[in-house]
Write a protein that holds these residues in place. Structure first.
Motif, PDB file in Angstrom:
ATOM      1  N   HIS A 370      26.027 -11.119 -19.845  1.00 45.94           N
ATOM      2  CA  HIS A 370      26.883 -10.641 -20.940  1.00 45.94           C
ATOM      3  C   HIS A 370      26.744  -9.139 -21.120  1.00 45.94           C
ATOM      4  O   HIS A 370      27.747  -8.410 -21.231  1.00 45.94           O
ATOM      5  N   ASP A 371      25.514  -8.631 -21.126  1.00 52.55           N
ATOM      6  CA  ASP A 371      25.293  -7.194 -21.312  1.00 52.55           C
ATOM      7  C   ASP A 371      25.918  -6.387 -20.178  1.00 52.55           C
ATOM      8  O   ASP A 371      26.542  -5.342 -20.406  1.00 52.55           O
ATOM      9  N   MET A 372      25.750  -6.864 -18.947  1.00 52.58           N
ATOM     10  CA  MET A 372      26.302  -6.134 -17.802  1.00 52.58           C
ATOM     11  C   MET A 372      27.834  -6.133 -17.848  1.00 52.58           C
ATOM     12  O   MET A 372      28.481  -5.118 -17.561  1.00 52.58           O
ATOM     13  N   VAL A 373      28.416  -7.279 -18.183  1.00 51.18           N
ATOM     14  CA  VAL A 373      29.884  -7.347 -18.289  1.00 51.18           C
ATOM     15  C   VAL A 373      30.390  -6.367 -19.335  1.00 51.18           C
ATOM     16  O   VAL A 373      31.379  -5.661 -19.110  1.00 51.18           O
ATOM     17  N   CYS A 374      29.730  -6.300 -20.474  1.00 55.68           N
ATOM     18  CA  CYS A 374      30.151  -5.380 -21.541  1.00 55.68           C
ATOM     19  C   CYS A 374      30.083  -3.921 -21.080  1.00 55.68           C
ATOM     20  O   CYS A 374      30.984  -3.127 -21.358  1.00 55.68           O
ATOM     21  N   ILE A 375      29.008  -3.564 -20.369  1.00 56.50           N
ATOM     22  CA  ILE A 375      28.870  -2.182 -19.881  1.00 56.50           C
ATOM     23  C   ILE A 375      29.972  -1.858 -18.873  1.00 56.50           C
ATOM     24  O   ILE A 375      30.596  -0.789 -18.930  1.00 56.50           O
ATOM     25  N   LEU A 376      30.231  -2.782 -17.961  1.00 65.58           N
ATOM     26  CA  LEU A 376      31.243  -2.531 -16.939  1.00 65.58           C
ATOM     27  C   LEU A 376      32.634  -2.429 -17.547  1.00 65.58           C
ATOM     28  O   LEU A 376      33.445  -1.589 -17.124  1.00 65.58           O
ATOM     29  N   ARG A 377      32.912  -3.265 -18.537  1.00 64.38           N
ATOM     30  CA  ARG A 377      34.213  -3.173 -19.208  1.00 64.38           C
ATOM     31  C   ARG A 377      34.343  -1.851 -19.952  1.00 64.38           C
ATOM     32  O   ARG A 377      35.416  -1.238 -19.979  1.00 64.38           O
ATOM     33  N   ALA A 378      33.237  -1.405 -20.559  1.00 73.23           N
ATOM     34  CA  ALA A 378      33.253  -0.120 -21.259  1.00 73.23           C
ATOM     35  C   ALA A 378      33.488   1.035 -20.290  1.00 73.23           C
ATOM     36  O   ALA A 378      34.018   2.081 -20.676  1.00 73.23           O
ATOM     37  N   CYS A 379      33.106   0.837 -19.034  1.00 76.19           N
ATOM     38  CA  CYS A 379      33.343   1.859 -18.004  1.00 76.19           C
ATOM     39  C   CYS A 379      34.772   1.830 -17.477  1.00 76.19           C
ATOM     40  O   CYS A 379      35.137   2.649 -16.624  1.00 76.19           O
ATOM     41  N   GLY A 380      35.552   0.867 -17.935  1.00 74.24           N
ATOM     42  CA  GLY A 380      36.950   0.799 -17.528  1.00 74.24           C
ATOM     43  C   GLY A 380      37.247  -0.111 -16.362  1.00 74.24           C
ATOM     44  O   GLY A 380      38.390  -0.159 -15.886  1.00 74.24           O
ATOM     45  N   LEU A 381      36.251  -0.866 -15.870  1.00 68.90           N
ATOM     46  CA  LEU A 381      36.541  -1.787 -14.779  1.00 68.90           C
ATOM     47  C   LEU A 381      37.374  -2.962 -15.285  1.00 68.90           C
ATOM     48  O   LEU A 381      37.048  -3.559 -16.310  1.00 68.90           O
ATOM     49  N   PRO A 382      38.435  -3.310 -14.591  1.00 69.45           N
ATOM     50  CA  PRO A 382      39.257  -4.444 -15.022  1.00 69.45           C
ATOM     51  C   PRO A 382      38.536  -5.764 -14.787  1.00 69.45           C
ATOM     52  O   PRO A 382      37.634  -5.863 -13.951  1.00 69.45           O
ATOM     53  N   LYS A 383      38.950  -6.790 -15.515  1.00 73.02           N
ATOM     54  CA  LYS A 383      38.322  -8.112 -15.380  1.00 73.02           C
ATOM     55  C   LYS A 383      38.377  -8.619 -13.943  1.00 73.02           C
ATOM     56  O   LYS A 383      37.467  -9.322 -13.492  1.00 73.02           O
ATOM     57  N   SER A 384      39.439  -8.284 -13.243  1.00 68.85           N
ATOM     58  CA  SER A 384      39.616  -8.805 -11.886  1.00 68.85           C
ATOM     59  C   SER A 384      38.550  -8.291 -10.920  1.00 68.85           C
ATOM     60  O   SER A 384      38.351  -8.876  -9.852  1.00 68.85           O
ATOM     61  N   ARG A 385      37.845  -7.221 -11.303  1.00 63.53           N
ATOM     62  CA  ARG A 385      36.806  -6.670 -10.422  1.00 63.53           C
ATOM     63  C   ARG A 385      35.408  -6.841 -11.000  1.00 63.53           C
ATOM     64  O   ARG A 385      34.487  -6.147 -10.610  1.00 63.53           O
ATOM     65  N   ILE A 386      35.285  -7.781 -11.941  1.00 63.45           N
ATOM     66  CA  ILE A 386      33.971  -8.141 -12.480  1.00 63.45           C
ATOM     67  C   ILE A 386      33.789  -9.643 -12.278  1.00 63.45           C
ATOM     68  O   ILE A 386      34.429 -10.456 -12.928  1.00 63.45           O
ATOM     69  N   ARG A 387      32.941 -10.010 -11.341  1.00 64.62           N
ATOM     70  CA  ARG A 387      32.710 -11.415 -11.021  1.00 64.62           C
ATOM     71  C   ARG A 387      31.275 -11.763 -11.388  1.00 64.62           C
ATOM     72  O   ARG A 387      30.370 -10.963 -11.159  1.00 64.62           O
TER      73      ARG A 387
END
Length: 401
Positions: A370-387
């Motif tokens: 959860h923490d990593m997903v939140c950081i990556l989303r905050a960096c602007g990575l789209p959901k499609s590139r977060i697995r």
């Protein structure tokens, strides 16, 4: 996922969302109380997740997600794929679905009481079978793919433990070879095996363990962390010996490297979450195409570190950059291939490492994911590139869907 329920049914389900918010856990708890009376169904579940409430929590989250997205179920395609792969790994078939329907609808009627009008119950009956047929159709496709894949199989197949390797005080790897000597399915990096255990005085226990070896045609390696009060993991640590027979289903799971290969890849893991990453690292090290690969792993201390030689070996190939964080200790070794850090992985450090064109893979405990997903989303990575893959069951609601 393009089909949809009729407008009236969708309206009724949407109107029920406040009830699910208030009573969803009670409904699912009652559903399992009805469902698990049947031994055939009970044997399909990890009962430790029933005891700690995580199975109830996860399904309650999934039910709310289904209701929230009832007007656009395409948002749930990843959840459906994850469930279908788990079902195939456990050899769940269409004959099992009516048991769940009876238990769920019975629980709804019981908890809703006078609110359970005929219209509401009819709508939930339609909704259940609508979703059930989506899952059954997808599972049929996966079963068929396994039937025709070289070396694959359906159902349970006997494997022999060829070797047991102690990776740390808590982690043991098992090398599994098919007892019939025939070839095995070449797994996709990131997939898992489902294991059927019959534990004396406890009965059937089904578990999923990620494949930690490179893709091949002769053996699989699974690496089992001995969980606190873990029935299956403790039994394997205590009883597994070379020559033991285990019943195994073919590799499953959708947490795999996407094709075509993205411009760059970041792998993030914590604890035993590194097991699918080892398979991915092996495949990426052997890949002919050159793509930047950055592997970041978090463990408590050098004593809890596993595959301590494998990660530097992959990094020495020059294709992979690696960082290891020791959250509760300091590094006890220095090598040029891997950067080692004392202390926790900080959001600021991670943000500095993110390639905006990267595809990221995450595996570990729920909170870490959860923490990593939140950081990556905050960096602007789209959901499609977060697995991501979480071990056990998600206890964080927004990871479920």
């Amino acid at each position: 996922m393009n089909a949809s329920l009729d407008e009236k049914t969708r309206a009724i389900l949407t109107a029920c969302l406040p009830v699910l918010e208030a009573d969803g856990m009670r409904i699912i708890k009652e559903m399992y109380a009805r469902l698990l009376v049947k031994q055939e169904i009970r044997d399909l579940f990890n009962m430790s997740h029933q005891e700690d409430g995580r199975q109830i929590e996860a399904l309650a989250y999934a039910l709310k997600a289904f209701t929230r997205h009832i007007d656009d179920l395409s948002e749930l395609k990843n959840m459906v794929e994850r469930i279908a792969e788990k079902h195939v790994g456990l050899n769940i078939r269409p004959r099992h679905y009516p048991f769940v329907a009876d238990a769920l609808l019975g629980a709804l009627a019981d908890i809703l009481g006078d609110r359970a009008t005929s219209e509401i119950m009819e709508a939930w009956g339609k909704a259940y079978w609508f979703l059930a047929h989506i899952l059954m159709d997808r599972e049929a496709q996966i079963y068929h793919a396994k039937e025709v894949a070289p070396g694959s199989w359906t159902g349970w197949r006997s494997f022999t433990v060829r070797a047991c390797v102690k990776e740390s005080d808590l982690v043991m790897s098992l090398i599994l070879a098919p007892s019939d000597g025939r070839p095995i399915m070449r797994h996709q990096p990131g997939q898992y095996l489902s294991i059927h255990l019959d534990i004396p005085s406890h009965g059937v226990a089904l578990r999923h363990y990620s494949i930690s070896s490179d893709p091949g045609h002769e053996t699989y390696r699974i690496s089992v962390r001995r969980a606190y009060k873990g029935l299956a993991s403790s039994w394997l640590h205590e009883k597994a010996r070379p020559g033991m027979l285990l019943q195994v289903s073919a590799p499953s799971g959708d947490f795999t490297l996407v094709e075509p290969m993205p411009k760059s890849i970041i792998l993030l893991s914590a604890g035993i979450g590194l097991t699918p990453m080892m398979s991915m690292l092996g495949a990426l090290s052997d890949a002919q195409t050159r793509r930047p690969v950055h592997y970041i792993h978090v463990t408590r201390s050098p004593e809890t570190e596993v595959f301590a030689e494998d990660i530097p070996r992959h990094a020495q190939s020059g294709k992979i950059r690696a960082d290891i964080f020791y959250s509760r200790s300091k590094p006890n070794r220095i090598d040029g291939a891997v950067r080692r850090h004392a202390g926790r992985l900080s959001p600021d450090w991670l943000k500095d490492q993110i390639d905006p064109e990267a595809t990221c893979y995450i595996c570990g405990p729920d909170k870490f994911v959860h923490d990593m997903v939140c950081i990556l989303r905050a960096c602007g990575l789209p959901k499609s590139r977060i697995r991501y893959e979480f071990f056990g069951l998600a206890s964080v609601e927004d990871l479920v869907a």
